[in-house]
Scaffold this active site. Structure first.
Site, PDB file in Angstrom:
ATOM      1  N   ARG A 138      33.405  28.090  23.474  1.00  0.00           N
ATOM      2  CA  ARG A 138      32.923  28.739  24.699  1.00  0.00           C
ATOM      3  C   ARG A 138      33.351  30.205  24.763  1.00  0.00           C
ATOM      4  O   ARG A 138      32.675  31.019  25.392  1.00  0.00           O
ATOM      5  CB  ARG A 138      33.403  27.938  25.921  1.00  0.00           C
ATOM      6  N   LYS A 183      44.551  20.719  15.855  1.00  0.00           N
ATOM      7  CA  LYS A 183      43.965  19.383  15.851  1.00  0.00           C
ATOM      8  C   LYS A 183      44.779  18.440  14.977  1.00  0.00           C
ATOM      9  O   LYS A 183      45.447  18.883  14.044  1.00  0.00           O
ATOM     10  CB  LYS A 183      42.538  19.452  15.264  1.00  0.00           C
TER      11      LYS A 183
HETATM   12  N1  BES Z   1      34.498  21.955  17.643  1.00  0.00           N
HETATM   13  C1  BES Z   1      35.135  21.198  18.660  1.00  0.00           C
HETATM   14  C2  BES Z   1      34.237  20.094  19.214  1.00  0.00           C
HETATM   15  C3  BES Z   1      33.869  18.984  18.257  1.00  0.00           C
HETATM   16  C4  BES Z   1      34.592  17.809  18.263  1.00  0.00           C
HETATM   17  C5  BES Z   1      32.784  19.110  17.414  1.00  0.00           C
HETATM   18  C6  BES Z   1      34.222  16.774  17.400  1.00  0.00           C
HETATM   19  C7  BES Z   1      32.424  18.099  16.553  1.00  0.00           C
HETATM   20  C8  BES Z   1      33.130  16.922  16.550  1.00  0.00           C
HETATM   21  C9  BES Z   1      35.523  22.106  19.814  1.00  0.00           C
HETATM   22  O1  BES Z   1      35.867  23.395  19.467  1.00  0.00           O
HETATM   23  C10 BES Z   1      36.727  21.498  20.455  1.00  0.00           C
HETATM   24  O2  BES Z   1      37.741  21.451  19.816  1.00  0.00           O
HETATM   25  N2  BES Z   1      36.589  21.057  21.702  1.00  0.00           N
HETATM   26  C11 BES Z   1      37.660  20.467  22.406  1.00  0.00           C
HETATM   27  C12 BES Z   1      37.603  20.984  23.827  1.00  0.00           C
HETATM   28  C13 BES Z   1      38.819  20.645  24.634  1.00  0.00           C
HETATM   29  C14 BES Z   1      40.034  21.380  24.105  1.00  0.00           C
HETATM   30  C15 BES Z   1      38.546  21.013  26.068  1.00  0.00           C
HETATM   31  C16 BES Z   1      37.503  18.946  22.359  1.00  0.00           C
HETATM   32  O3  BES Z   1      36.360  18.472  22.404  1.00  0.00           O
HETATM   33  O4  BES Z   1      38.495  18.268  22.260  1.00  0.00           O
HETATM   34 MN    MN Z   2      37.925  23.568  18.939  1.00  0.00          MN
END
Ligand code: BES
Ligand code: MN
Ligand code: ZN
Length: 508
Positions: A358, A284
């Site tokens: 997931r 990230k």
């Molecule tokens: N933990 C994150 C989702 C999240 C984002 C929670 C912002 C709280 C605040 C999750 O694991 C994630 O990174 N999801 C990705 C999915 C994508 C790679 C399909 C996302 O939302 O970008």
């Molecule tokens: Mn994630």
């Protein structure tokens, strides 16, 4: 041993104290007849006309209007309290929605400036909501403060809830509200504990201590046991970290308390427990990465809920399955393009290591379905797309049509406000993989929340009524405080899940 949060004590009383106390009196006020007129005190049997007059004169002098969530502190020398905090409810109504009272109580509690005792008339309108709102609004997380006595960190210790009748049922309502608010505070504590201090093994240890204290059966699988049993999703996500993953199972055998134990329902609860989400190799951006301390908000709420179900002796079985892992990049981390095998045998091509929730949840869902539950509620900070679609305060709920709508309705009743979202059939095609049964992400930028729900649906057993609550935004307040919600962990959706459990007890 007490492992958890200590709520303020709650006493119910039908009148103000006779002798002067150091408490703050929290009084409900409303707008006058038009928006410009001064606040008026909501009619109640606890204050006589002289006291009401004194408060209203002071409010008028300060220009207080009684708008929703407005607070005004005044002194009322004739009353046996240190000061009066008037909290606005907006326009006067015949019936008060519970969350209006809860929010007002929360706003009042956040304005106490270190007062340790309150007496309130809000409980004359809705005792449960007033108590919940006060406790939640007064919540503070001070564990890492050297000086815990600073006014803004000092906690409320004593609540006197004024109520016209102090029957047992009223006392029960106060006890129930305290238990619910305490559960929410427990979930908040977990979320607010930084990732330095809350990693999978420690999280599992704390969940076990809480569970055993509440009389739950507790099982913890460590990384060796997980690998041996084939939990490929949890292992795959956890293997980049020096702090190995866990799977915690907490069981409340409430069917034994039911009139007809054989007919009692069984509910599976599942919560995402990523103690920190860097994204892994699909890392990230640095900005706001620290918010990912909240990526175990689902797990926190599920643990708090099953403990609450036991404390409240719900006559149903509740089995929590909580996967815990830290998603880190390293030479031992999984790579984009790796294929793993979920618990139960489905193979998955991990195209993006940041779609890790997931992967651990699919393992947990398959395991939970082995217990043959009637209902399955899973909750997770799953997608940024949830916040894009619904904002920071509205969880998205997906799943079997009927149960999904039931969960959404109950969530709105308790003020957590989940909203039903669809799982369109065509999205399944987006998860096709060239090498495995499924890919963990779609190639498209659209409907990210629904794609994640579609992925999870693949793992829910036939015939299980299920709901998936995406709480990416609602679990963690990165904005300013509002109502009974401070900054940081919110405890959402603990109250929704508990309301669903109670509803299942009452209506099957
Ligand atoms: N933990 C994150 C989702 C999240 C984002 C929670 C912002 C709280 C605040 C999750 O694991 C994630 O990174 N999801 C990705 C999915 C994508 C790679 C399909 C996302 O939302 O970008
Ligand atoms: Mn994630
Ligand atoms: Zn995550």
């Amino acid at each position: 041993m007490s492992t958890g949060y200590q709520a303020p004590s709650v006493t119910v009383s039908s009148s103000l104290p006779k002798r002067r106390s150091d408490a703050v009196l929290v009084v409900a006020v409303v707008n006058g007849d038009d928006n410009d007129s001064t606040a008026t005190v909501v009619a109640n049997p606890f204050l006589d006309a002289e006291a009401v007059g004194e408060i209203e004169v002071a409010l008028k002098a300060l220009g207080a209007k009684g708008g929703a969530d407005q607070v005004t502190r005044v002194v009322a020398p004739s009353l046996p309290v240190a000061s009066v905090l008037a909290v606005g409810l907006g326009k006067d109504r015949e019936q008060w929605p519970a969350d209006v009272i809860r929010r007002a109580a929360g706003v009042a509690a956040r304005s106490l400036n270190g007062a340790e005792a309150v007496i309130t008339t809000l409980s004359g309108i809705d005792l449960g909501a007033a108590v919940e709102g006060l406790i939640l609004g007064a919540y503070r997380f001070t564990e890492f403060r050297s000086d815990k006595t600073a006014p803004k960190d000092k906690g409320l210790r004593k609540i006197t809830a004024l109520t016209p009748d102090t029957k047992t049922t009223t006392k029960d309502a106060a006890t129930r509200a305290t238990a619910i608010a305490t559960a929410v505070a427990t979930a908040r504590d977990f979320v607010n504990t930084p990732p330095s201090h809350l990693f999978p093994a420690e999280f599992a240890k704390r969940a076990k201590a809480l569970g055993e204290e509440a009389g739950l059966d507790v099982e913890v699988l460590d990384d060796k046991a997980l690998a041996k049993a084939g939990y490929g999703g949890i292992i795959g996500v956890g293997k980049g970290s020096s702090r190995p993953p866990r799977l915690v199972r907490l069981t409340h055998r409430g069917s034994q308390l039911a009139r007809n134990p054989k007919k009692a329902k069984k509910v599976a609860l599942i919560g995402k427990g990523i103690t920190f989400d860097t994204g892994g190799i699909s890392i990230k951006p640095a900005q706001n990465m620290h918010h990912m301390t909240s990526d175990m908000g689902g797990a926190a709420a599920v643990i708090a809920t099953v403990v609450l179900a036991a404390q409240q002796q719900l006559p149903i079985d509740v089995i929590a399955t909580v996967p815990m892992a830290e998603n880190m990049p390293s030479s031992t981390a999984q790579r984009p393009g790796d294929v793993l095998t979920q618990y139960g045998g489905t193979t998955v091509e991990v195209l993006n290591t940041d779609a890790e929730g997931r992967l651990i949840l699919a393992d947990a869902i398959v395991r939970a379905c082995e217990d043959k539950p009637d209902y399955l509620i899973e909750t997770s900070t799953l997608t940024g797309a949830q916040t894009v679609a619904l904002g920071a305060r509205t969880p998205g709920v997906m799943g079997s049509d009927e149960f999904r709508d039931r969960v959404a309705k109950l969530s709105q009743q308790v003020g957590e406000n989940a909203w039903a979202m669809p799982l369109p059939e065509e999205l399944k095609d987006d998860l096709k993989s060239t090498v495995a049964d499924l890919a963990n992400v779609s190639g498209s930028r659209y409907a990210g929340m629904l794609v994640a729900g579609t992925y999870l649906r693949e793992f829910v057993a036939e015939g299980v009524a299920w709901a998936h609550l995406d709480i990416a935004g609602p679990a963690y307040n990165t904005g300013g405080p509002w109502g009974y919600t401070g900054k940081g962990g919110t405890g959402v959706p603990t109250r929704t899940m508990f309301a669903v459990l109670e509803d299942i007890c009452e209506n099957d």
